[in-house]
Design a protein around this motif. Structure first.
Motif, PDB file in Angstrom:
ATOM      1  N   VAL A   1       0.832  -1.204   0.000  1.00  0.00           N
ATOM      2  CA  VAL A   1       0.000   0.000   0.000  1.00  0.00           C
ATOM      3  C   VAL A   1       0.868   1.255   0.000  1.00  0.00           C
TER       4      VAL A   1
ATOM      5  N   ILE B   1       2.187   1.902  -3.505  1.00  0.00           N
ATOM      6  CA  ILE B   1       1.188   2.494  -4.405  1.00  0.00           C
ATOM      7  C   ILE B   1       1.037   3.982  -4.117  1.00  0.00           C
ATOM      8  N   GLU B   2       0.999   4.347  -2.844  1.00  0.00           N
ATOM      9  CA  GLU B   2       0.877   5.756  -2.471  1.00  0.00           C
ATOM     10  C   GLU B   2       2.083   6.562  -2.955  1.00  0.00           C
TER      11      GLU B   2
ATOM     12  N   GLU C   1       1.860   7.326  -6.779  1.00  0.00           N
ATOM     13  CA  GLU C   1       0.763   8.188  -7.222  1.00  0.00           C
ATOM     14  C   GLU C   1       1.191   9.579  -7.675  1.00  0.00           C
TER      15      GLU C   1
ATOM     16  N   ASP D   1      -5.607   3.178  -9.601  1.00  0.00           N
ATOM     17  CA  ASP D   1      -6.822   2.578  -9.053  1.00  0.00           C
ATOM     18  C   ASP D   1      -6.789   1.061  -9.181  1.00  0.00           C
TER      19      ASP D   1
ATOM     20  N   LYS E   1      -4.140  -0.832  -9.239  1.00  0.00           N
ATOM     21  CA  LYS E   1      -3.190  -1.357  -8.254  1.00  0.00           C
ATOM     22  C   LYS E   1      -3.801  -1.321  -6.853  1.00  0.00           C
ATOM     23  N   ARG E   2      -4.569  -0.277  -6.563  1.00  0.00           N
ATOM     24  CA  ARG E   2      -5.268  -0.222  -5.284  1.00  0.00           C
ATOM     25  C   ARG E   2      -6.201  -1.427  -5.138  1.00  0.00           C
TER      26      ARG E   2
ATOM     27  N   LYS F   1      -5.906  -4.358  -2.331  1.00  0.00           N
ATOM     28  CA  LYS F   1      -6.985  -4.533  -1.366  1.00  0.00           C
ATOM     29  C   LYS F   1      -7.682  -5.879  -1.541  1.00  0.00           C
TER      30      LYS F   1
ATOM     31  N   TYR G   1     -10.194   2.408   0.997  1.00  0.00           N
ATOM     32  CA  TYR G   1      -8.955   2.805   0.325  1.00  0.00           C
ATOM     33  C   TYR G   1      -9.214   3.012  -1.152  1.00  0.00           C
ATOM     34  N   GLY G   2      -8.970   4.204  -1.635  1.00  0.00           N
ATOM     35  CA  GLY G   2      -9.213   4.498  -3.036  1.00  0.00           C
ATOM     36  C   GLY G   2      -9.946   5.810  -3.179  1.00  0.00           C
TER      37      GLY G   2
END
Length: 317
Positions: free
Chosen positions: A228, A231-232, A235, A247, A249-250, A254, A271-272
């Motif tokens: 996570v 991914i952040e 971004e 999105d 990958k989120r 998840k 999350y998203g």
């Protein structure tokens, strides 16, 4: 002392079983103007002894011992210590063929690119070796960022020779302190700030699969959190243009957490983007809905079986 042309940076942590092979693959390079900076990141096995033995035998090898600080700090410190015109990162459980540094250096100087990318190999248990071409019709930074996000271009640093000053020019300093995906974020950061890229249509580096410590072989909450954070970190460099990739990958992260019992339904939807309405827009979402329902009922093995069945059907199509 004259500065080397290439600095090879290698992180080492409890890798006594493979470190010797990795070091020898650098020692056998036909390009002789190199330095190898090996940072022992708090190892508890025979890694320090193996490293010191090689460093004593070859003055081009610099052995650094430190308390465990994590891969991002090792990468950052290695670049900080490097003296070469170009830098490349090797992993201590992999190896490279002898012409890698010479060929990549010649290509980098011919093109003048900030980042030179070569093909690579993956070595699988049982002896199977797979070739991974890294070839694209464009050198456009936006197109290459998309290739990174959809995994057509590998995100690792070990098949990329990079001008040392590119790390400072593009402020690629591993400041995110990631323990997963730190290489890809570094490349995305460079591309977003104008780094130039060239490709070599030849492979040298052998990435050796060892899934015993992977994030997918033994799923844990810590491994999930690491993904996570990655991914952040991606971004800001993906921007609105590649919002759909982020999105996706989120969702993958998840969803993986959901079917392994690492997150509950509430956290899955939290999350998203602002609303769960983003989920149905993703490719393939509907076929995974039964698995999501099973996971919310805590029937995790059945949810995973559904996913495996979907994967098998997808490969047949």
């Amino acid at each position: 002392m004259k500065a080397p042309e290439v600095s090879v940076i290698m992180a080492a942590h409890n890798c006594g079983a493979t470190l010797g092979r990795a070091l020898e693959s650098v020692e056998r390079q036909t390009q002789t103007s190199w330095e190898l900076i090996v940072i022992d990141d708090g190892s508890g096995d025979d890694t320090p002894a193996i490293l010191d033995r090689h460093a004593q035998a070859d003055p081009r090898i610099r052995a650094i011992h430190q308390e465990n600080a994590g891969i991002s700090e090792v990468r950052r410190r290695g670049v900080e210590l490097a003296r070469g015109e170009y830098v490349i990162h090797f992993d201590s459980d992999d190896y490279a063929t002898s012409g890698m540094l010479a060929d990549m250096l010649a290509h980098a100087r011919h093109t003048g690119a900030d980042i030179t990318v070569a093909d690579f190999f993956s070595d699988h248990p049982g002896g199977r070796i797979e070739t991974h071409p890294q070839r694209f019709d464009t050198l456009d930074a936006i197109a290459l960022t998309e290739a990174l996000l959809d995994r057509r271009m590998h995100g690792a640093l070990w098949n990329k020779l990079i001008r040392r000053d590119a790390y400072s020019r593009f402020r690629a300093d591993f400041s995110e302190n990631l323990t997963f995906g730190e290489d890809m974020v570094t490349i995305m950061k460079m591309l977003s700030k104008g780094a130039t890229v060239s490709f070599m249509h030849k492979g040298y580096y052998h990435y050796c699969y060892n899934n015993t410590n992977s994030l997918t072989s033994s799923p844990t909450r810590d491994g999930y959190d690491r993904r996570v954070r990655w991914i952040e970190a991606c971004e800001p460099y993906a921007g609105e243009r590649f919002r759909r990739h982020i999105d996706a990958k989120r969702f993958n992260a998840k969803f993986f957490g959901l079917i392994h019992g690492l997150v509950d339904r509430k956290e899955f939807y939290s999350y998203g983007p602002n609303s769960p309405r983003w989920l149905p827009s993703l490719v393939g979402f509907r076929k995974y809905q039964p698995a999501m329902a099973l996971a919310t009922l805590r029937l995790y093995p059945l949810a995973r079986l559904w996913c495996k069945a979907i994967h098998r059907l997808s490969r047949r199509q």
